[in-house]
Design a protein around this motif. Structure first.
Motif, PDB file in Angstrom:
ATOM      1  N   MET A 115       8.942  15.244  -0.156  1.00 45.83           N
ATOM      2  CA  MET A 115       9.435  16.675  -0.084  1.00 45.83           C
ATOM      3  C   MET A 115       8.375  17.458   0.298  1.00 45.83           C
ATOM      4  N   ALA A 116       7.282  17.013  -0.105  1.00 48.39           N
ATOM      5  CA  ALA A 116       5.696  18.133   0.413  1.00 48.39           C
ATOM      6  C   ALA A 116       5.926  17.712   2.018  1.00 48.39           C
ATOM      7  N   ALA A 117       6.081  16.600   2.307  1.00 47.35           N
ATOM      8  CA  ALA A 117       5.829  16.264   3.829  1.00 47.35           C
ATOM      9  C   ALA A 117       7.218  17.120   4.639  1.00 47.35           C
ATOM     10  N   LYS A 118       8.264  16.898   3.995  1.00 45.57           N
ATOM     11  CA  LYS A 118       9.529  17.917   4.543  1.00 45.57           C
ATOM     12  C   LYS A 118       9.184  19.446   4.685  1.00 45.57           C
ATOM     13  N   VAL A 119       8.653  19.829   3.673  1.00 44.84           N
ATOM     14  CA  VAL A 119       8.346  21.123   3.763  1.00 44.84           C
ATOM     15  C   VAL A 119       7.086  21.419   4.837  1.00 44.84           C
ATOM     16  N   CYS A 120       6.257  20.698   4.922  1.00 45.62           N
ATOM     17  CA  CYS A 120       5.420  21.013   6.040  1.00 45.62           C
ATOM     18  C   CYS A 120       5.818  21.006   7.476  1.00 45.62           C
ATOM     19  N   PRO A 170       0.847  -1.143  -0.109  1.00 51.19           N
ATOM     20  CA  PRO A 170      -0.041   0.214   0.052  1.00 51.19           C
ATOM     21  C   PRO A 170       0.871   1.253   0.156  1.00 51.19           C
ATOM     22  N   ARG A 171       0.476   2.277  -0.579  1.00 52.12           N
ATOM     23  CA  ARG A 171       1.049   3.512  -0.874  1.00 52.12           C
ATOM     24  C   ARG A 171       1.168   4.051   0.769  1.00 52.12           C
ATOM     25  N   ALA A 172       2.406   4.735   1.072  1.00 58.77           N
ATOM     26  CA  ALA A 172       2.437   5.634   2.254  1.00 58.77           C
ATOM     27  C   ALA A 172       1.667   6.513   2.250  1.00 58.77           C
ATOM     28  N   ALA A 217      13.727   5.188  -2.597  1.00 60.39           N
ATOM     29  CA  ALA A 217      13.517   3.851  -2.988  1.00 60.39           C
ATOM     30  C   ALA A 217      12.348   3.271  -2.100  1.00 60.39           C
ATOM     31  N   ALA A 218      12.280   3.894  -0.922  1.00 59.22           N
ATOM     32  CA  ALA A 218      11.088   3.153  -0.129  1.00 59.22           C
ATOM     33  C   ALA A 218       9.807   3.902  -0.376  1.00 59.22           C
ATOM     34  N   VAL A 219       9.964   5.175  -0.835  1.00 55.08           N
ATOM     35  CA  VAL A 219       8.812   5.998  -1.042  1.00 55.08           C
ATOM     36  C   VAL A 219       9.051   6.565  -2.429  1.00 55.08           C
ATOM     37  N   ASP A 241       2.089   9.624   7.620  1.00 59.24           N
ATOM     38  CA  ASP A 241       3.375   8.745   7.715  1.00 59.24           C
ATOM     39  C   ASP A 241       4.425   9.339   7.220  1.00 59.24           C
ATOM     40  N   LEU A 242       4.439   9.935   6.121  1.00 52.70           N
ATOM     41  CA  LEU A 242       5.556  10.571   5.333  1.00 52.70           C
ATOM     42  C   LEU A 242       5.950  11.925   6.446  1.00 52.70           C
ATOM     43  N   VAL A 243       4.793  12.738   6.727  1.00 54.84           N
ATOM     44  CA  VAL A 243       5.199  13.902   7.781  1.00 54.84           C
ATOM     45  C   VAL A 243       5.632  13.414   9.113  1.00 54.84           C
ATOM     46  N   ALA A 244       5.301  12.082   9.874  1.00 52.38           N
ATOM     47  CA  ALA A 244       5.985  11.441  10.710  1.00 52.38           C
ATOM     48  C   ALA A 244       7.239  11.168  10.573  1.00 52.38           C
ATOM     49  N   ALA A 245       7.566  10.631   9.561  1.00 49.60           N
ATOM     50  CA  ALA A 245       8.964  10.128   9.231  1.00 49.60           C
ATOM     51  C   ALA A 245       9.969  11.531   8.992  1.00 49.60           C
ATOM     52  N   GLU A 246       9.433  12.528   8.433  1.00 50.01           N
ATOM     53  CA  GLU A 246      10.090  13.731   8.212  1.00 50.01           C
ATOM     54  C   GLU A 246      10.483  14.535   9.651  1.00 50.01           C
TER      55      GLU A 246
END
Length: 288
Positions: A135-140, A23-25, A126-128, A29-34
């Motif tokens: 990058m949008a999550a990183k920006v947020c 399943p796509r992340a 590679a993971a995502v 979850d991306l925000v939490a990772a960043e």
């Protein structure tokens, strides 16, 4: 004699396997990772702490200087101190704004350049594979953290400087005309500078070159251009530092080509949005 037949279970074919995908992340979850990656760097908390102390220290130091030599000023200067807007210019000084821009642009750049330097960015993509989402999550995350940081530093600077000046009956409250605008403009200067640094880091991807670009755009260009000539005023008003100067201006000195408060807010928004867009889109086709 007939040989009995057995039913065998066949393994899934390659085509079937191809249809079974992870399943796509989710974006949260991306925000939490960043968020985890940002604070996993030991330098991050120290960078914010040192930056806050430097900015607040410059402002409070200027206020204390006025407090200490208050008696040496003439009676007219002391009487016009509040009317001329001096307390607001001390609440967040130009030197403190320069330190804030330089420090926050470096933090924003490190958030992306550090991953390219260590090669972690390849693992992340590679993971995502959805690079823009990463990058949008990183920006947020960077925008949220630096906005909170800017708000805390700006509010602390205003409160402490006015407390020092109030000992000489020269401080003002937050409801003083123009005071809230000074606090908000100084607070939002932090995420704007951080996003500019992130955008430059995403494009240049080298620490030294990115820091030089930050200094040139945020600190040196405002010194080159002025409001004395039309073409020069257009450039000066379009820079983050020029917008901040207009938003915190209290003396309203006459210039040939003045800016407007509305225009300054638009410049803030434009730099933030364009920088975020550059950071998100620049990683789509480049791996290193």
């Amino acid at each position: 004699m007939t040989t009995p037949t057995t039913t065998s279970t066949t393994l899934p074919t390659t085509a079937v396997r191809a249809r079974v995908t992870e399943p796509r992340a989710r974006f949260r979850d991306l925000v939490a990772a960043e968020w985890t990656k940002l604070w996993s760097l030991r330098s991050t908390p120290w960078a914010f702490l040192v930056s806050a102390l430097a900015v607040i220290g410059f402002n409070v130091g200027t206020a204390y200087d006025k407090y200490r030599y208050w008696s040496e000023a003439d009676a007219r200067s002391r009487a016009d101190f509040v009317r001329d807007g001096i307390p607001l210019s001390i609440a967040f000084t130009a030197n403190a704004a320069m330190i804030l821009m330089l420090a926050l642009s470096a933090i924003g750049a490190t958030a992306i350049v550090g991953e390219y330097r260590t090669g972690l960015i390849r693992t992340t993509f590679a993971a995502v594979p959805a690079r823009r989402s990463v990058m949008a999550a990183k920006v947020c995350v960077v925008t949220t953290v630096t906005t909170v940081f800017g708000a805390l530093v700006s509010a602390a600077s205003f409160g402490l400087t006015q407390a020092v000046l109030s000992a000489r009956h020269a401080g003002v409250s937050i409801d003083h005309p123009g005071a809230l605008r000074v606090v908000v403009a100084s607070a939002l200067l932090a995420p704007v500078a951080a996003l500019v640094g992130m955008a430059l880091g995403a494009v240049i991807r080298h620490s030294a070159a990115t820091m030089v670009a930050n200094v040139v755009i945020l600190l040196l260009l405002p010194l080159v251009f002025s409001a004395d000539r039309h073409w020069s005023a257009v450039v000066e008003h379009a820079l983050p530092a020029g917008a901040w100067n207009r938003l915190v201006a209290v003396d309203h000195l006459p210039v040939a080509y003045p800016s407007t408060v509305t225009g300054a807010w638009i410049v803030y928004a434009a730099w933030a949005l364009v920088a975020a867009a550059v950071a998100v889109t620049s990683v789509q086709r480049r791996d290193q």
